[in-house]
Design a protein around this motif. Structure first.
Motif, PDB file in Angstrom:
ATOM      1  N   LEU A  48       0.814  -1.217   0.000  1.00 14.06           N
ATOM      2  CA  LEU A  48       0.000   0.000   0.000  1.00 14.06           C
ATOM      3  C   LEU A  48       0.850   1.272   0.000  1.00 14.06           C
ATOM      4  N   GLY A  49       2.027   1.156   0.586  1.00 10.45           N
ATOM      5  CA  GLY A  49       2.875   2.336   0.708  1.00 10.45           C
ATOM      6  C   GLY A  49       2.473   3.233   1.855  1.00 10.45           C
ATOM      7  N   LEU A  50       1.911   2.663   2.901  1.00 11.21           N
ATOM      8  CA  LEU A  50       1.512   3.432   4.067  1.00 11.21           C
ATOM      9  C   LEU A  50       1.506   2.533   5.295  1.00 11.21           C
ATOM     10  N   SER A  51       1.522   3.142   6.470  1.00  6.98           N
ATOM     11  CA  SER A  51       1.494   2.394   7.729  1.00  6.98           C
ATOM     12  C   SER A  51       0.054   2.175   8.171  1.00  6.98           C
ATOM     13  N   LEU A  52      -0.222   0.989   8.678  1.00  9.50           N
ATOM     14  CA  LEU A  52      -1.571   0.641   9.116  1.00  9.50           C
ATOM     15  C   LEU A  52      -1.724   0.681  10.631  1.00  9.50           C
ATOM     16  N   PHE A  53      -0.652   0.398  11.364  1.00  7.76           N
ATOM     17  CA  PHE A  53      -0.708   0.357  12.821  1.00  7.76           C
ATOM     18  C   PHE A  53       0.445   1.156  13.427  1.00  7.76           C
ATOM     19  N   ASP A  54       0.166   1.728  14.580  1.00  6.60           N
ATOM     20  CA  ASP A  54       1.213   2.269  15.457  1.00  6.60           C
ATOM     21  C   ASP A  54       1.416   1.267  16.579  1.00  6.60           C
ATOM     22  N   ARG A  55       2.648   0.900  16.849  1.00 11.83           N
ATOM     23  CA  ARG A  55       2.942  -0.008  17.940  1.00 11.83           C
ATOM     24  C   ARG A  55       3.216   0.791  19.200  1.00 11.83           C
ATOM     25  N   HIS A  56       2.608   0.359  20.313  1.00 15.45           N
ATOM     26  CA  HIS A  56       2.898   1.007  21.582  1.00 15.45           C
ATOM     27  C   HIS A  56       2.915  -0.067  22.662  1.00 15.45           C
ATOM     28  N   ALA A  57       3.190   0.317  23.885  1.00 21.85           N
ATOM     29  CA  ALA A  57       3.423  -0.658  24.960  1.00 21.85           C
ATOM     30  C   ALA A  57       2.221  -1.541  25.224  1.00 21.85           C
ATOM     31  N   ARG A  58       1.026  -1.033  25.055  1.00 22.99           N
ATOM     32  CA  ARG A  58      -0.183  -1.808  25.370  1.00 22.99           C
ATOM     33  C   ARG A  58      -0.709  -2.598  24.171  1.00 22.99           C
ATOM     34  N   GLY A  59      -0.093  -2.484  23.040  1.00 25.13           N
ATOM     35  CA  GLY A  59      -0.556  -3.234  21.880  1.00 25.13           C
ATOM     36  C   GLY A  59      -0.474  -2.423  20.609  1.00 25.13           C
ATOM     37  N   LEU A  60      -1.538  -2.435  19.848  1.00 22.95           N
ATOM     38  CA  LEU A  60      -1.576  -1.766  18.551  1.00 22.95           C
ATOM     39  C   LEU A  60      -2.675  -0.706  18.514  1.00 22.95           C
ATOM     40  N   ARG A  61      -2.457   0.265  17.646  1.00 21.36           N
ATOM     41  CA  ARG A  61      -3.464   1.300  17.412  1.00 21.36           C
ATOM     42  C   ARG A  61      -3.460   1.588  15.924  1.00 21.36           C
ATOM     43  N   LEU A  62      -4.644   1.667  15.322  1.00 24.29           N
ATOM     44  CA  LEU A  62      -4.740   1.973  13.898  1.00 24.29           C
ATOM     45  C   LEU A  62      -4.242   3.382  13.620  1.00 24.29           C
ATOM     46  N   THR A  63      -3.466   3.529  12.556  1.00 23.00           N
ATOM     47  CA  THR A  63      -3.081   4.861  12.104  1.00 23.00           C
ATOM     48  C   THR A  63      -4.296   5.507  11.449  1.00 23.00           C
ATOM     49  N   PRO A  64      -4.302   6.790  11.236  1.00 26.03           N
ATOM     50  CA  PRO A  64      -5.416   7.424  10.522  1.00 26.03           C
ATOM     51  C   PRO A  64      -5.663   6.786   9.157  1.00 26.03           C
ATOM     52  N   GLN A  65      -4.553   6.434   8.454  1.00 21.84           N
ATOM     53  CA  GLN A  65      -4.726   5.792   7.143  1.00 21.84           C
ATOM     54  C   GLN A  65      -5.343   4.392   7.302  1.00 21.84           C
ATOM     55  N   GLY A  66      -4.879   3.662   8.321  1.00 19.75           N
ATOM     56  CA  GLY A  66      -5.435   2.325   8.550  1.00 19.75           C
ATOM     57  C   GLY A  66      -6.900   2.372   8.936  1.00 19.75           C
ATOM     58  N   ALA A  67      -7.274   3.332   9.791  1.00 18.70           N
ATOM     59  CA  ALA A  67      -8.664   3.474  10.213  1.00 18.70           C
ATOM     60  C   ALA A  67      -9.563   3.851   9.042  1.00 18.70           C
ATOM     61  N   ALA A  68      -9.016   4.673   8.120  1.00 15.88           N
ATOM     62  CA  ALA A  68      -9.808   5.082   6.957  1.00 15.88           C
ATOM     63  C   ALA A  68      -9.986   3.925   5.973  1.00 15.88           C
ATOM     64  N   LEU A  69      -8.979   3.071   5.877  1.00 18.51           N
ATOM     65  CA  LEU A  69      -9.020   1.962   4.927  1.00 18.51           C
ATOM     66  C   LEU A  69      -9.840   0.781   5.437  1.00 18.51           C
ATOM     67  N   LEU A  70      -9.910   0.597   6.752  1.00 12.09           N
ATOM     68  CA  LEU A  70     -10.522  -0.585   7.343  1.00 12.09           C
ATOM     69  C   LEU A  70     -11.958  -0.839   6.894  1.00 12.09           C
ATOM     70  N   PRO A  71     -12.884   0.143   6.922  1.00  4.75           N
ATOM     71  CA  PRO A  71     -14.289  -0.165   6.570  1.00  4.75           C
ATOM     72  C   PRO A  71     -14.451  -0.687   5.152  1.00  4.75           C
ATOM     73  N   GLU A  72     -13.722  -0.113   4.197  1.00  3.51           N
ATOM     74  CA  GLU A  72     -13.882  -0.545   2.809  1.00  3.51           C
ATOM     75  C   GLU A  72     -13.280  -1.931   2.585  1.00  3.51           C
ATOM     76  N   LEU A  73     -12.126  -2.190   3.209  1.00  2.00           N
ATOM     77  CA  LEU A  73     -11.544  -3.522   3.083  1.00  2.00           C
ATOM     78  C   LEU A  73     -12.438  -4.574   3.743  1.00  2.00           C
ATOM     79  N   ARG A  74     -13.009  -4.249   4.892  1.00  2.00           N
ATOM     80  CA  ARG A  74     -13.901  -5.195   5.570  1.00  2.00           C
ATOM     81  C   ARG A  74     -15.137  -5.478   4.721  1.00  2.00           C
ATOM     82  N   GLN A  75     -15.705  -4.431   4.131  1.00  2.00           N
ATOM     83  CA  GLN A  75     -16.883  -4.608   3.290  1.00  2.00           C
ATOM     84  C   GLN A  75     -16.554  -5.457   2.066  1.00  2.00           C
ATOM     85  N   GLY A  76     -15.421  -5.180   1.440  1.00  2.00           N
ATOM     86  CA  GLY A  76     -15.023  -5.954   0.268  1.00  2.00           C
ATOM     87  C   GLY A  76     -14.792  -7.422   0.604  1.00  2.00           C
ATOM     88  N   TYR A  77     -14.170  -7.682   1.741  1.00  2.00           N
ATOM     89  CA  TYR A  77     -13.902  -9.065   2.145  1.00  2.00           C
ATOM     90  C   TYR A  77     -15.208  -9.805   2.450  1.00  2.00           C
TER      91      TYR A  77
END
Length: 293
Positions: A48-77
């Motif tokens: 994709l050429g972009l980051s999907l997650f930010d890693r932090h001590a408690r786990g993962l967090r979606l990046t703004p790009q990942g959060a924007a992409l998630l609904p369409e990818l989920r719908q397509g799948y």
């Protein structure tokens, strides 16, 4: 990875990871290691050429790009999953078991159903065991006393039948000079019908068969007069291959019933098959039923 190749496995790993926001939980659901999940996510990010997650001590967090992409990818799948399930349903076969004697009633209905719903496939197995249960089948037609957990298809109703074009007896008494075709190794069906008519006839010439279907086939070929279930010979009578010399019929108390798997275990379209066989239809002759001789 080619830019024209959609990385479906990596997208699936992303969707699962985005739901858990935890690599350990995602790996457990996907049945792979955490490292394998991380590599799939990294491959998708590279594609994709972009980051999907930010890693932090408690786990993962979606990046703004990942959060924007998630609904369409989920719908397509989900659309792909639904399309695949629809295709699977259309190719599913329903395993149906039925006694051989019921073929004359069953085959015309299956042929008509195939014309109405070509996506419904029935794998038919015949048996000589009238009282057998489902076993490894999805549905089974059984003969005997009406089943409490089954759908009654029709009640057995006996009547004499003989080949069309032959000399018909003017009265039941004239049957004495004919050959009686019996569907079993005894005479109980003929005796049941004669008693129902309130008459006594000496059966001097007799031919016994192992199934009613064989007795009916012999009658069609002019070998004698058979006693048959009127439901099983409806196609033969409609096509003019058999005639009923008398109108009197006798109910035996037995029935042909349809057993089926419970909804949680049923294959696709089983409900449609059961509804079709259970409805009151006026099916006469199909191309295949004409060959049941």
């Amino acid at each position: 990875m080619s830019r024209t190749t959609l990385p479906l496995n990596a997208i699936h790993a992303f969707l699962v990871t985005a739901r858990h926001l935890n690599l350990t939980h995602a790996a457990r659901e996907l049945c792979i290691t955490q490292g394998a999940v991380s590599r799939k996510i990294a491959a998708l990010e590279h594609w994709l050429g972009l980051s999907l997650f930010d890693r932090h001590a408690r786990g993962l967090r979606l990046t703004p790009q990942g959060a924007a992409l998630l609904p369409e990818l989920r719908q397509g799948y989900e659309l792909m999953a639904q399309a695949s399930e629809k295709a699977r349903r259309t190719q599913a076969s329903i395993r149906l078991k039925a006694p051989t004697c019921a073929m004359r009633w069953l085959v015309p209905r299956l042929m008509a159903l195939e014309q109405q719903q070509p996506e419904l496939h029935v794998a038919l197995t015949t048996t000589l065991d009238h009282a057998s249960q489902l076993d490894n089948f999805d549905a089974a037609i059984v003969y005997g006393k009406p089943h409490r957990d089954a759908i009654t298809l029709f009640d057995e109703s006996l009547t004499p039948v003989m080949a069309a074009g032959t000399s018909l007896p003017a009265s039941p008494a004239e049957l004495a000079g004919m050959t009686f075709l019996h569907p079993t190794d005894d005479m109980r069906d003929w005796q049941c019908w004669l008693q129902g008519q309130g008459i006594a006839v000496t059966m001097q010439r007799n031919q016994h068969f192992s199934t009613m279907d064989l007795a009916i086939s012999a009658a069609i070929q002019g070998f004698g007069v058979a006693i048959a279930d009127s439901n099983l010979v409806e196609s033969d009578i409609a096509s003019g291959r058999l005639v009923k010399p008398f109108t009197g019929e006798v109910k035996t108390g037995a029935a042909y019933s349809l057993l089926q798997r419970p909804p949680g275990e049923a294959p696709p379209l089983l409900a449609e098959l059961v509804a079709w066989l259970g409805q009151d239809q006026n099916v006469t002759q199909s191309p295949l039923s004409a060959g049941l001789v």
